[in-house]
Design a protein around this motif. Structure first.
Motif, short mmCIF file in Angstrom:
data_model
loop_
_atom_site.label_atom_id
_atom_site.label_comp_id
_atom_site.label_asym_id
_atom_site.label_seq_id
_atom_site.Cartn_x
_atom_site.Cartn_y
_atom_site.Cartn_z
N HIS A 87 36.81 42.28 38.23
CA HIS A 87 37.23 42.95 39.45
C HIS A 87 36.50 42.45 40.68
O HIS A 87 37.09 42.27 41.74
CB HIS A 87 37.00 44.46 39.29
N CYS A 111 47.38 47.76 46.32
CA CYS A 111 45.96 47.42 46.51
C CYS A 111 45.83 46.09 47.23
O CYS A 111 46.58 45.14 46.95
CB CYS A 111 45.24 47.34 45.16
N GLU A 162 37.64 52.34 35.04
CA GLU A 162 37.75 51.17 35.92
C GLU A 162 37.99 49.92 35.08
O GLU A 162 37.66 49.89 33.90
CB GLU A 162 36.45 51.00 36.72
N THR A 180 34.00 50.80 44.04
CA THR A 180 35.23 50.85 43.23
C THR A 180 36.47 51.14 44.07
O THR A 180 37.57 50.81 43.65
CB THR A 180 35.11 51.92 42.13
N LYS A 223 41.64 49.80 47.62
CA LYS A 223 42.61 50.70 46.97
C LYS A 223 43.57 51.28 48.01
O LYS A 223 43.26 51.35 49.20
CB LYS A 223 41.89 51.83 46.24
N TRP A 238 48.69 51.54 42.93
CA TRP A 238 47.95 50.32 42.61
C TRP A 238 48.66 49.06 43.09
O TRP A 238 48.01 48.07 43.43
CB TRP A 238 47.74 50.23 41.10
N THR A 254 47.90 54.00 33.85
CA THR A 254 48.53 52.70 34.10
C THR A 254 50.05 52.81 33.97
O THR A 254 50.80 52.24 34.77
CB THR A 254 48.01 51.64 33.10
N TYR A 275 44.14 46.56 37.19
CA TYR A 275 43.42 47.81 37.47
C TYR A 275 43.45 48.78 36.29
O TYR A 275 42.89 49.88 36.36
CB TYR A 275 44.03 48.50 38.70
#
Length: 558
Positions: A339, A298, A333, A286, A290, A295, A391, A415
């Motif tokens: 993903h 990423c 997640e 996961t 990152k 984010w 988020t 994400y």
């Protein structure tokens, strides 16, 4: 030697109750909904069910802010419903595992209210409360959800309280033995009630270094990442050993820890034969790509290589030390199939490949609700559709970094935790059969094509693929090799090929997956006895050369 435990050969499943099944039409899933679907889960092959928090909560962080550890939030039902769930699960030889959230509580918990009334009294010592000095914060730690970990204590202008997560989640002071005693009393109360164990949330945060320690700022906000605190905190093992001996050990409870640490001795300390927990989640996959900056930073990853590298890395470190819990996704997640597979390649074939390479690893497979159907990320259209506080914070981080609102939204949505929190897709009727009311979070529009009702009746569906994988794990002929067999990588150097042996005492399996869009050839190590599973109807074998179309996975008995 690894000591064999009752839960090693089981299959586990995480339920996010708010989004699972709503029986009263209020748009929020409930415990009666969970009870109504036990037979569905039993048919899939599930033994252990982890419930995300259902305690009383203002839901600032979706139940991970608990205002009463001893009661069920009315939105989810009653304590009678909980007792009914425990009873019905037991009748099916299933085990209920609750979420244990003890790094913090809610600012609406009685303890915190009393701490606000008298910060210097008994309950003030249940929390981290510091005097203000010229309105200077005690340290510059950045909370997981953005901003400082300190806020003014409600009702006071001269005191701060610490929250390493949301400001409505004050951290509990584990240095206080009275606080620890209260926590242990609560844990034993639930275990005595019939709960089989706990998934233990954010547990690495319970030990802090000196709270007046600041670190070099790593962003323009002048704050430093909370990881610094985790690196410097020493002595957590004493707390965790005490918790185990005072609670879990007495009840032979199953525990699985949410453990983020780079300690070299972590596996032995946390899940060895005398470890703090029964198991811990493997998050290696996961965190690939990152960035500590947010984010929006990423990096794209080559999943065929990165996933293989992460999974094999954990297995090599693990050896025979203990039993890991393997995940593709969870409530924190995005959806794994969105993903870990390029968007253009997401199909039942690639989804089945991902499922097989994960479930066939050594360890306890944890399936997150909807994963068995291949549920995907959602096409959110604006930030206004997002509920997840994490988020929203990352969106602001991206804006502060200079991204346009459109670019910031596009960067963070893949994400978002809301991708996994949309309602479960039960059937093709309105709201995916989740509720007769208005769902608390939008339903993924693809529910008409991806839903349980359709898949349960289709033998080549994702649901049946997962059912078959779990059945293989429990098959008396193969149980020993699938549960306890060694993981030995095969042709690890071949790009976008994820292949490994499971070597048992009297059987050897070989999992071979073409983790890419293009076909590739694989030289098999010899003749095979049997094909146990294949996500395609064909097997193109010429001598010892296996020609694999994109995303094919085959499980051989050698």
């Amino acid at each position: 030697m690894l000591e064999k435990k009752w839960w090693h050969e089981k299959a586990a499943y995480q339920i996010y109750p708010k989004s699972f099944c709503d029986t009263n039409g209020d748009g929020i899933g409930d415990l009666k909904g969970v009870i109504s679907k036990l037979d569905y889960l039993k048919d899939l092959g599930v033994d252990i069910i982890w419930l995300s928090p259902i305690y009383c909560s203002p839901l600032a962080d979706q139940g991970y802010d608990i205002s009463d550890y001893y009661d069920i939030d009315p939105r989810f039902g009653t304590m009678e419903d909980m007792d009914e769930l425990l009873k019905e699960a037991k009748a099916r030889d299933m085990y209920i595992v609750m979420d244990l959230v003890v790094n913090h509580c809610s600012d609406e918990h009685e303890w915190f209210k009393k701490a606000c009334e008298d910060p210097d009294g008994e309950y003030g010592k249940y929390f981290y409360i510091a005097d203000t000095k010229d309105y200077k914060l005690p340290n510059n730690w950045r909370s997981y959800f953005g901003g400082p970990v300190w806020d003014l204590l409600p009702g006071h202008t001269d005191k701060y309280y610490m929250h390493v997560f949301h400001k409505k989640q004050p951290d509990l002071n584990w240095e206080n033995p009275k606080l620890r005693e209260e926590i242990y009393k609560m844990i034993n109360w639930w275990l005595d009630r019939g709960v089989a164990g706990f998934r233990i949330d954010a547990i690495m945060n319970i030990k802090k270094p000196n709270i007046y320690t600041s670190y070099p700022a790593d962003r323009d906000d002048g704050l430093a990442g909370i990881d610094n605190m985790l690196h410097d905190a020493e002595g957590i093992d004493d707390f965790l050993h005490e918790m185990k001996t005072e609670t879990f050990e007495k009840h032979h409870a199953f525990t699985v820890g949410e453990v983020f640490t780079d300690r070299p001795d972590a596996l032995e300390a946390f899940i060895g034969n005398n470890g703090h927990f029964s198991s811990m989640f493997d998050f290696a996959e996961t965190i690939a790509g990152k960035s500590d900056d947010g984010w929006y930073k990423c990096k794209p990853v080559v999943w065929g290589e990165e996933y293989k590298k992460a999974a094999f890395g954990t297995q090599k470190r693990l050896g025979d030390i203990g039993f890991i819990s393997n995940i593709i996704e969870n409530h924190d997640e995005p959806r794994g199939v969105s993903h870990y597979i390029p968007e253009a390649d997401v199909s039942d074939t690639s989804k089945k490949m991902l499922a097989a390479v994960n479930v066939m690893l050594r360890g306890l497979p944890f399936i997150y609700q909807g994963q068995e159907l291949g549920m995907t990320n959602v096409a959110f259209h604006s930030i206004d559709e997002i509920d997840d506080c994490s988020t929203l914070d990352e969106y602001q981080v991206a804006l502060d970094a200079g991204l346009t609102p459109e670019a910031a939204f596009k960067a963070v949505v893949p994400y978002s935790r809301d991708n996994a929190r949309t309602p479960f897709q039960w059937d093709a009727t309105a709201n995916a059969g989740f509720t007769t009311g208005t769902p608390w979070l939008k339903v993924n529009p693809n529910y008409t094509g991806i839903n349980a009702a359709e898949q349960v009746n289709r033998p080549d569906s994702m649901y049946h693929w997962y059912k078959e994988l779990i059945a293989l794990r429990k098959n008396p002929e193969y149980k020993d090799v699938v549960v306890y067999g060694e993981v030995v990588p095969y042709k690890e150097e071949q790009t976008n090929l994820m292949a490994y042996y499971r070597k048992g005492t009297d059987r050897t399996l070989l999992v071979v997956a073409n983790y890419q869009h293009d076909a590739q050839d694989v030289v098999l190590p010899g003749t095979y006895k049997k094909v146990l599973m294949n996500n395609l109807e064909t097997l193109d074998l010429n001598g010892d050369i296996l020609h694999m179309p994109g995303y094919q996975v085959v499980i051989f008995e050698m």
